[in-house]
Motif scaffolding. Structure first.
Motif, short mmCIF file in Angstrom:
data_model
loop_
_atom_site.label_atom_id
_atom_site.label_comp_id
_atom_site.label_asym_id
_atom_site.label_seq_id
_atom_site.Cartn_x
_atom_site.Cartn_y
_atom_site.Cartn_z
N ILE A 1 -18.98 -66.83 73.30
CA ILE A 1 -19.59 -67.41 74.50
C ILE A 1 -18.54 -68.14 75.32
CG2 ILE A 1 -21.28 -69.10 75.35
CD1 ILE A 1 -23.01 -68.34 72.91
N GLY A 2 -17.66 -68.87 74.64
CA GLY A 2 -16.58 -69.56 75.34
C GLY A 2 -15.65 -68.60 76.06
N GLU A 3 -15.34 -67.49 75.41
CA GLU A 3 -14.48 -66.48 76.04
C GLU A 3 -15.17 -65.89 77.27
OE1 GLU A 3 -13.57 -63.72 72.94
OE2 GLU A 3 -12.36 -65.18 71.84
N TYR A 4 -16.47 -65.65 77.17
CA TYR A 4 -17.22 -65.15 78.32
C TYR A 4 -17.16 -66.15 79.47
CZ TYR A 4 -21.10 -63.92 81.36
OH TYR A 4 -21.85 -63.62 82.46
N MET A 5 -17.39 -67.43 79.17
CA MET A 5 -17.34 -68.47 80.20
C MET A 5 -15.98 -68.49 80.88
SD MET A 5 -20.26 -70.08 80.44
CE MET A 5 -19.85 -71.66 81.15
N GLU B 1 -15.49 -64.88 82.86
CA GLU B 1 -16.42 -64.55 83.93
C GLU B 1 -16.65 -65.69 84.93
OE1 GLU B 1 -17.61 -61.50 84.45
OE2 GLU B 1 -16.44 -60.86 82.71
N ILE B 2 -16.41 -66.91 84.54
CA ILE B 2 -16.70 -68.03 85.44
C ILE B 2 -15.44 -68.83 85.76
CG2 ILE B 2 -18.01 -70.17 85.73
CD1 ILE B 2 -20.20 -68.85 83.99
N VAL B 3 -14.82 -69.39 84.75
CA VAL B 3 -13.70 -70.31 84.97
C VAL B 3 -12.52 -69.61 85.65
CG1 VAL B 3 -12.02 -71.81 83.85
CG2 VAL B 3 -14.38 -71.76 83.03
N SER B 4 -12.09 -68.47 85.15
CA SER B 4 -10.92 -67.82 85.72
C SER B 4 -11.18 -67.23 87.10
CB SER B 4 -10.40 -66.73 84.78
OG SER B 4 -11.35 -65.70 84.64
N ARG B 5 -12.44 -66.94 87.42
CA ARG B 5 -12.78 -66.31 88.71
C ARG B 5 -13.09 -67.30 89.82
NH1 ARG B 5 -16.36 -60.97 87.51
NH2 ARG B 5 -14.96 -60.10 85.94
N HIS B 6 -13.38 -68.54 89.46
CA HIS B 6 -13.80 -69.52 90.47
C HIS B 6 -12.87 -70.74 90.42
CE1 HIS B 6 -17.41 -67.18 91.13
NE2 HIS B 6 -17.52 -67.08 89.82
N SER B 7 -12.04 -70.87 91.42
CA SER B 7 -11.02 -71.92 91.41
C SER B 7 -11.59 -73.33 91.51
CB SER B 7 -10.03 -71.69 92.54
OG SER B 7 -10.69 -71.75 93.80
N ASN B 8 -12.85 -73.47 91.91
CA ASN B 8 -13.44 -74.80 92.02
C ASN B 8 -13.97 -75.31 90.67
OD1 ASN B 8 -15.50 -72.86 92.08
ND2 ASN B 8 -16.88 -74.22 93.19
N VAL B 9 -13.98 -74.48 89.64
CA VAL B 9 -14.42 -74.91 88.31
C VAL B 9 -13.21 -75.50 87.60
CG1 VAL B 9 -15.39 -74.20 86.10
CG2 VAL B 9 -16.20 -73.15 88.21
N ARG B 10 -13.25 -76.81 87.38
CA ARG B 10 -12.12 -77.52 86.75
C ARG B 10 -12.49 -78.16 85.43
NH1 ARG B 10 -9.62 -81.64 90.67
NH2 ARG B 10 -8.20 -81.78 88.93
N LEU B 11 -13.81 -78.30 85.16
CA LEU B 11 -14.26 -79.04 83.99
C LEU B 11 -15.53 -78.42 83.43
CD1 LEU B 11 -13.95 -81.65 82.22
CD2 LEU B 11 -15.38 -82.78 83.92
N THR C 1 -3.79 -74.23 81.63
CA THR C 1 -3.22 -74.07 82.95
C THR C 1 -3.10 -72.59 83.24
OG1 THR C 1 -2.00 -76.14 82.73
CG2 THR C 1 -1.27 -74.62 84.45
N PHE C 2 -3.71 -72.16 84.33
CA PHE C 2 -3.66 -70.77 84.74
C PHE C 2 -2.33 -70.48 85.43
CE2 PHE C 2 -8.17 -71.63 84.34
CZ PHE C 2 -8.62 -70.51 83.66
N GLU C 3 -2.03 -69.20 85.63
CA GLU C 3 -0.75 -68.80 86.23
C GLU C 3 -0.53 -69.40 87.60
OE1 GLU C 3 -0.52 -64.56 86.19
OE2 GLU C 3 -0.64 -64.46 84.01
N ASN C 4 -1.61 -69.66 88.34
CA ASN C 4 -1.47 -70.23 89.69
C ASN C 4 -1.31 -71.75 89.68
OD1 ASN C 4 -4.02 -71.17 89.11
ND2 ASN C 4 -5.07 -69.98 90.69
N GLY C 5 -1.25 -72.36 88.49
CA GLY C 5 -1.05 -73.80 88.37
C GLY C 5 -2.32 -74.61 88.25
N ARG C 6 -3.47 -73.98 88.44
CA ARG C 6 -4.75 -74.68 88.31
C ARG C 6 -5.00 -75.04 86.86
NH1 ARG C 6 -10.42 -73.03 87.57
NH2 ARG C 6 -9.71 -70.88 87.46
N THR C 7 -5.44 -76.29 86.64
CA THR C 7 -5.73 -76.77 85.29
C THR C 7 -7.23 -76.80 85.08
OG1 THR C 7 -3.74 -78.12 85.29
CG2 THR C 7 -5.40 -78.67 83.67
N PHE C 8 -7.65 -76.38 83.90
CA PHE C 8 -9.05 -76.38 83.52
C PHE C 8 -9.19 -77.14 82.21
CE2 PHE C 8 -12.21 -74.45 80.72
CZ PHE C 8 -13.35 -74.77 81.42
N THR C 9 -10.24 -77.94 82.08
CA THR C 9 -10.49 -78.71 80.87
C THR C 9 -11.88 -78.41 80.33
OG1 THR C 9 -9.09 -80.49 81.70
CG2 THR C 9 -10.55 -81.04 79.89
#
Length: 104
Positions: A5-9, A12-22, A37-45
């Motif tokens: 489920i985490g991999e799906y999130m 399908e969601i986190v990597s595709r939508h740059s406004n999802v940070r947390l 940290t994604f390749e474009n420098g965006r950090t997700f927690t």
């Protein structure tokens, strides 16, 4: 992420939508947080907590207190039990009490 489920999130969601940070969620045994940290420098927690899963302490009222500081844009996390008036369910865990800087 930790499971299917985490991999799906993430895919399908986190990597595709740059406004999802947390991502805040429960039902992960103990307390866990990770940053990516994604390749474009965006950090997700991701923060996952389930203090009630520990059967010995299931009825002691431990919960995760989440504090938002709009000035520093940080989010603080710590566990607390009003039953015991006690902080830190896992007193030696570095993953239970922490602060996310520049989180929002």
């Amino acid at each position: 992420m930790l499971n299917e489920i985490g991999e799906y999130m993430e895919e399908e969601i986190v990597s595709r939508h740059s406004n999802v940070r947390l991502l805040l969620c429960g039902h992960h045994r103990k307390a866990y947080h990770m940053q990516k940290t994604f390749e474009n420098g965006r950090t997700f927690t991701a923060v996952m907590v389930n203090l009630q899963a520990e059967s010995l302490y299931a009825t002691t009222g431990y919960c995760m207190l989440v504090t938002f500081d709009p000035v520093t844009r940080s989010i603080g996390f710590t566990s607390y039990s009003p039953f015991f008036d006690d902080y830190d369910f896992y007193p030696f865990s570095k993953n239970e009490t922490f602060t996310l800087e520049n989180a929002f």
